[in-house]
Scaffold this motif. Structure first.
Motif, PDB file in Angstrom:
ATOM      1  N   ASN A 101       0.852  -1.365   0.254  1.00  0.00           N
ATOM      2  CA  ASN A 101       0.183  -0.001  -0.107  1.00  0.00           C
ATOM      3  C   ASN A 101       0.904   1.355  -0.166  1.00  0.00           C
ATOM      4  O   ASN A 101       1.860   1.294   0.485  1.00  0.00           O
ATOM      5  N   GLY A 102       0.392   2.375  -0.504  1.00  0.00           N
ATOM      6  CA  GLY A 102       1.057   3.776  -0.509  1.00  0.00           C
ATOM      7  C   GLY A 102       2.164   3.507  -1.860  1.00  0.00           C
ATOM      8  O   GLY A 102       1.805   2.940  -2.811  1.00  0.00           O
ATOM      9  N   TRP A 183      -1.438   5.582  -7.506  1.00  0.00           N
ATOM     10  CA  TRP A 183      -2.027   6.783  -6.953  1.00  0.00           C
ATOM     11  C   TRP A 183      -3.691   6.666  -6.677  1.00  0.00           C
ATOM     12  O   TRP A 183      -4.108   7.038  -5.600  1.00  0.00           O
ATOM     13  N   TRP A 186      -4.224   4.291  -3.596  1.00  0.00           N
ATOM     14  CA  TRP A 186      -3.581   5.172  -2.581  1.00  0.00           C
ATOM     15  C   TRP A 186      -4.775   6.375  -1.908  1.00  0.00           C
ATOM     16  O   TRP A 186      -4.980   6.314  -0.924  1.00  0.00           O
ATOM     17  N   ALA A 190      -6.415   5.644   1.569  1.00  0.00           N
ATOM     18  CA  ALA A 190      -6.055   6.829   2.474  1.00  0.00           C
ATOM     19  C   ALA A 190      -7.579   7.458   2.835  1.00  0.00           C
ATOM     20  O   ALA A 190      -7.693   7.629   4.147  1.00  0.00           O
ATOM     21  N   CYS A 223      -8.114  13.932  -0.039  1.00  0.00           N
ATOM     22  CA  CYS A 223      -7.026  12.830  -0.962  1.00  0.00           C
ATOM     23  C   CYS A 223      -6.861  13.049  -2.328  1.00  0.00           C
ATOM     24  O   CYS A 223      -6.094  13.002  -3.000  1.00  0.00           O
ATOM     25  N   GLN A 271       2.818   4.765   6.396  1.00  0.00           N
ATOM     26  CA  GLN A 271       2.666   4.386   4.789  1.00  0.00           C
ATOM     27  C   GLN A 271       1.497   4.989   4.063  1.00  0.00           C
ATOM     28  O   GLN A 271       1.461   5.316   3.020  1.00  0.00           O
ATOM     29  N   ILE A 272       0.248   4.683   4.695  1.00  0.00           N
ATOM     30  CA  ILE A 272      -0.788   5.246   4.110  1.00  0.00           C
ATOM     31  C   ILE A 272      -1.446   6.725   4.429  1.00  0.00           C
ATOM     32  O   ILE A 272      -1.868   7.258   3.387  1.00  0.00           O
ATOM     33  N   LEU A 276       1.043  10.595   2.804  1.00  0.00           N
ATOM     34  CA  LEU A 276       0.179  11.427   2.236  1.00  0.00           C
ATOM     35  C   LEU A 276       0.388  12.728   2.664  1.00  0.00           C
ATOM     36  O   LEU A 276       0.470  13.751   1.767  1.00  0.00           O
TER      37      LEU A 276
END
Length: 307
Positions: A101-102, A183, A186, A190, A223, A271-272, A276
């Motif tokens: 993830n991310g 993206w 993510w 997120a 986001c 990471q998530i 960001l």
């Protein structure tokens, strides 16, 4: 093609198990405790059937040469240790496909392995319950492609290895290639992770609360604004899908970030969400709700570390 699946948890166990079931040359790289579970076979409970699969597994100290394809399926917080474990399996012609993830994991992997790393992601709802991998929903997709969107023979080889194994496998190339897909995933992760952990419930409960839908839509907008500023604005279809999923009345939808937190486990917060928020700051994008969710998860992590 020799395939090494790094990790045999909810993601690696599911896709690696289906590959083994389909007759592919698959070896799992696992920790000693997981190896004991796998000696008696891998159990996958799908929505309509239960599979018991004899699999090959090893630990880092017993790796036997290099592999053609390495699927990295560990949680992001376990990546650095996993890199040291699977590094001996990487040769000059190895292709590394991370299903994490991310985005930050790509920097770590490329720093160690250079252009042997390509883009990859998966969509699957699974849960590891003891030695059993349980499928929670119908989605089971893996995507992969060169980060610059170019079609290449090695992506064709990955595609041949992964297709026809009981899940949806897709090569992505062109301007709408794997980087855009990463993206967009993510962005969804997120938004859903921030919403469910910040407000502490599933989507249905949040929708029923005063200002729940309003908060959900505001988080989705934050986001999307970060992704757009980074040059990867989510498509109208992806944004509409995220808004619909995160505002559905009566929905029991949650996220892995929420489920891990509810279970008292380690979470992929940095990471998530953390990464960001950091990118938003660097791009000059205001994300107060994402920052609040990240701060709340950091408080959870500190409390967990202290207990």
């Amino acid at each position: 093609m020799r395939i090494l699946v790094v990790g045999a948890g909810a993601v690696g166990g599911y896709f690696g198990g289906l590959l083994a079931q389909a007759g592919r040359d698959v070896t799992f790289l696992v920790r000693p405790g997981r190896l004991e579970f796998l000696r008696s076979g891998l159990v996958i409970e799908q929505l309509d059937r239960t599979l018991r699969i004899d699999v090959r597994a090893t630990t880092a100290d017993a790796l036997d040469g290099t592999y053609d394809l390495v699927l990295v399926t560990v949680k992001s917080f376990g990546l650095e240790a996993a890199i040291d474990d699977f590094a001996p399996a990487v040769g000059p012609a190895t292709t590394i496909v991370p299903l994490l993830n991310g985005m930050r994991h790509l920097d770590l992997l490329q720093a160690r392995f250079g252009d042997r790393v390509v883009g990859g992601l998966c969509f699957v709802a699974t849960h590891l319950d003891g030695g059993t991998v349980r499928q929670l929903g119908p989605l089971q997709t893996v995507m992969y492609g060169e980060l610059d969107g170019t079609p290449t023979p090695r992506i064709d080889a990955v595609d041949a290895a992964l297709t026809g194994a009981g899940f949806d496998a897709r090569a992505r190339s062109g301007p709408d290639g794997i980087l855009q897909a990463l993206w967009e995933k993510w962005f969804v992760l997120a938004a859903g992770g921030a919403l469910t952990t910040l407000l502490g419930g599933d989507v249905g409960a949040i929708e029923a609360a005063p200002n729940g839908t309003r908060t959900a839509l505001a988080i989705v907008a934050e986001c999307a604004s970060v992704a757009a500023a980074a040059g990867h604005e989510p498509s109208a279809k992806a944004r509409a899908s995220a808004e619909r999923t995160l505002t559905a009345a009566g929905s029991d939808f949650t996220t892995s970030l929420y489920r891990d937190q509810a279970a008292g486990g380690e979470v992929e917060a940095e990471q998530i969400l953390g990464d960001l928020v950091a990118r938003a700051d660097g791009l000059g994008v205001s994300v107060p709700l994402l920052a609040a969710a990240d701060a709340a998860l950091e408080m959870y992590r500190r409390g967990r570390a202290a207990s």
